[in-house]
Design a protein around this motif. Structure first.
Motif, short mmCIF file in Angstrom:
data_model
loop_
_atom_site.label_atom_id
_atom_site.label_comp_id
_atom_site.label_asym_id
_atom_site.label_seq_id
_atom_site.Cartn_x
_atom_site.Cartn_y
_atom_site.Cartn_z
N HIS A 58 50.98 15.43 -2.77
CA HIS A 58 52.13 16.00 -3.47
C HIS A 58 53.03 16.75 -2.50
CE1 HIS A 58 49.68 16.10 -7.49
NE2 HIS A 58 50.11 14.89 -7.19
N ARG A 59 52.45 17.59 -1.64
CA ARG A 59 53.28 18.36 -0.70
C ARG A 59 53.97 17.44 0.30
NH1 ARG A 59 48.48 21.17 -0.50
NH2 ARG A 59 48.18 20.80 1.73
N ALA A 60 53.24 16.43 0.76
CA ALA A 60 53.83 15.50 1.73
C ALA A 60 54.96 14.69 1.11
CB ALA A 60 52.75 14.57 2.27
N VAL A 119 56.57 13.41 -8.62
CA VAL A 119 56.72 14.44 -7.59
C VAL A 119 58.03 14.23 -6.83
CG1 VAL A 119 55.75 15.37 -5.46
CG2 VAL A 119 54.23 14.73 -7.34
N ALA A 120 58.28 12.99 -6.41
CA ALA A 120 59.49 12.70 -5.63
C ALA A 120 60.76 12.98 -6.42
CB ALA A 120 59.46 11.25 -5.17
N TRP A 138 47.56 21.54 5.61
CA TRP A 138 48.83 20.86 5.87
C TRP A 138 49.91 21.50 5.00
CZ3 TRP A 138 53.11 18.45 4.14
CH2 TRP A 138 53.88 17.80 5.11
N ALA A 139 50.79 22.27 5.65
CA ALA A 139 51.94 22.91 5.00
C ALA A 139 51.57 23.53 3.65
CB ALA A 139 53.07 21.90 4.82
N PRO A 140 50.57 24.42 3.63
CA PRO A 140 50.18 25.03 2.36
C PRO A 140 51.31 25.87 1.78
CG PRO A 140 49.17 26.21 4.18
CD PRO A 140 49.82 24.99 4.77
N GLU A 141 51.37 25.93 0.46
CA GLU A 141 52.42 26.70 -0.21
C GLU A 141 52.05 28.17 -0.34
OE1 GLU A 141 52.65 24.45 -3.78
OE2 GLU A 141 53.94 22.90 -2.88
N ALA A 142 50.81 28.51 -0.04
CA ALA A 142 50.33 29.89 -0.08
C ALA A 142 49.25 30.03 1.00
CB ALA A 142 49.77 30.24 -1.45
N PRO A 143 48.95 31.23 1.43
CA PRO A 143 47.90 31.40 2.43
C PRO A 143 46.59 30.76 1.98
CG PRO A 143 49.11 33.45 2.14
CD PRO A 143 49.60 32.52 1.08
N VAL A 144 45.93 30.08 2.89
CA VAL A 144 44.68 29.40 2.57
C VAL A 144 43.54 30.42 2.64
CG1 VAL A 144 43.10 27.54 3.20
CG2 VAL A 144 45.57 27.24 3.51
N PRO A 145 42.73 30.51 1.60
CA PRO A 145 41.60 31.46 1.62
C PRO A 145 40.66 31.18 2.79
CG PRO A 145 41.92 30.59 -0.59
CD PRO A 145 42.80 29.77 0.33
#
Length: 269
Positions: free
Chosen positions: A61-63, A91-92, A244-251
Motif C-alpha cells: 500500500h505504501r509503495a 490505493v492508487a 520501508w517508509a513507515p508512516e509512524a515510528p516503528v516499535p
C-alpha cells in the motif's frame, strides 16, 4: 476485460494454493480446508508469518502510494492474489483517479473475483497468465489495451518471486519484464528470505509448500537485490517491510526485526 468461463475442474481444491494460504494468513475467508491445514502447519513453524503477511501488504500500500505520488499513472500488478480491500487500484486512485491497472494471476479463483472486486470500476483489466511466460503476459490484449509502454509503468512483484524456483530463472523473468519498461518506471518487489530464521525451520516450511501447487524458494538478501539490476533503489533501500517508509515510528519489537521478508522500490534510470 476479465477472463470468464472457468469450469470447476480448473480450480484445484485437492492441494493447497499459495494465494489461498496467503489469504488465510491475512485473515480472509476465501480459502479451503486444504489451504487452512497447510497454512496452520506453516504458522506452527513460523509463528510470525501472519504478521509478515500483514506487514508485506502494508508495504504494498505504501509503495503504491509512493509511485503514484511520483507521477506514475499505470500499474501492472503480477501475483495479485485473492482480492483484499483496499486493493491496488483503490490505493492508487485515492491519490489519482486516472490510474490504469492490469492485474495478473495464474489462479482461476482470483479470476472469478476479478470482475466484482478488481475491474468493476473501469480502467482496470485482469489477465489469467503465468509469470513464468513474461513475453505472453506482456502481449496479452488486457495488458496491451491498458498499458502504454512509452510512458512510465509501476511493476508490482509483491510476494510472488519466491514461488519461482532457481531452475526457472527468476532473474531472467524479471529482466524480460523490466526490459519492456521505459525510463522512469518503478519496480515494487518483496521476497521471502532465508536470513532471519533457522535453516531447519525453513526446510520444514519448504516441505509444506512442496505439497502445494507451487513450491517456495527463499533467498538471501544479495540474491533479492539482484532483481533490481538496472534500477536505483529509493530510500530506505532494500529492507524488511515494517521499515520501508513507515508512516509512524516503528516499535522496537524483536519480532518486527525478525520478519523473513525483504522489500524495496526501484526506479529505472
Amino acid at each position: 476485460m476479465g477472463e470468464e468461463g472457468f469450469s470447476a475442474e480448473q480450480i484445484d481444491t485437492s492441494r493447497p494454493h499459495p494465494a489461498r494460504m496467503y489469504d488465510y494468513y491475512l485473515g480472509g475467508q476465501d480459502n479451503y480446508e486444504v489451504d487452512r491445514t497447510a497454512a496452520e502447519a506453516v504458522i506452527g513453524l513460523l509463528p510470525d508469518i501472519r504478521l509478515a503477511a500483514r506487514e508485506n501488504r502494508s508495504f504494498m500500500h505504501r509503495a503504491t502510494r509512493a509511485v503514484v505520488a511520483r507521477g506514475v499513472r499505470q500499474i501492472i500488478d503480477i501475483g495479485t492474489g485473492i482480492p483484499t480491500s483496499p486493493n491496488t487500484h483503490e490505493v492508487a486512485r485515492s491519490l489519482a483517479p486516472d490510474v490504469r491497472i492490469a492485474y495478473v494471476d495464474n489462479d482461476p479463483i482470483v479470476s472469478a473475483y476479478a470482475g466484482a472486486k478488481l475491474t468493476n470500476e473501469g480502467n482496470a483489466g485482469f489477465v489469467l497468465a503465468d509469470l513464468r511466460d513474461p513475453e505472453a503476459l506482456l502481449r496479452h490484449p488486457a495488458v496491451a489495451d491498458l498499458i502504454d509502454f512509452d510512458q512510465p509503468v509501476a511493476l508490482l512483484l509483491v510476494a510472488i518471486l519466491h514461488f519461482i524456483d532457481d531452475a526457472e530463472d527468476p532473474v531472467g523473468i524479471v529482466r524480460a519484464l523490466t526490459d519492456a519498461l521505459p525510463p522512469g518506471s518503478h519496480l515494487v518487489l518483496s521476497h521471502g528470505t532465508t536470513d532471519f530464521h533457522d535453516a531447519e525451520q525453513l526446510a520444514a516450511v519448504r516441505d509444506v509448500y512442496r505439497n502445494a501447487t507451487a513450491g517456495v524458494t527463499l533467498r538471501p538478501r544479495e540474491r533479492v537485490a539482484a532483481f533490481y539490476d538496472g534500477f536505483e533503489l529509493l530510500e530506505p533501500g532494500l529492507v524488511q517491510p515494517p521499515f520501508w517508509a513507515p508512516e509512524a515510528p516503528v516499535p522496537d519489537d524483536p519480532m518486527l526485526r525478525g520478519l523473513g521478508f525483504y522489500c524495496g522500490v526501484g526506479v529505472k534510470g
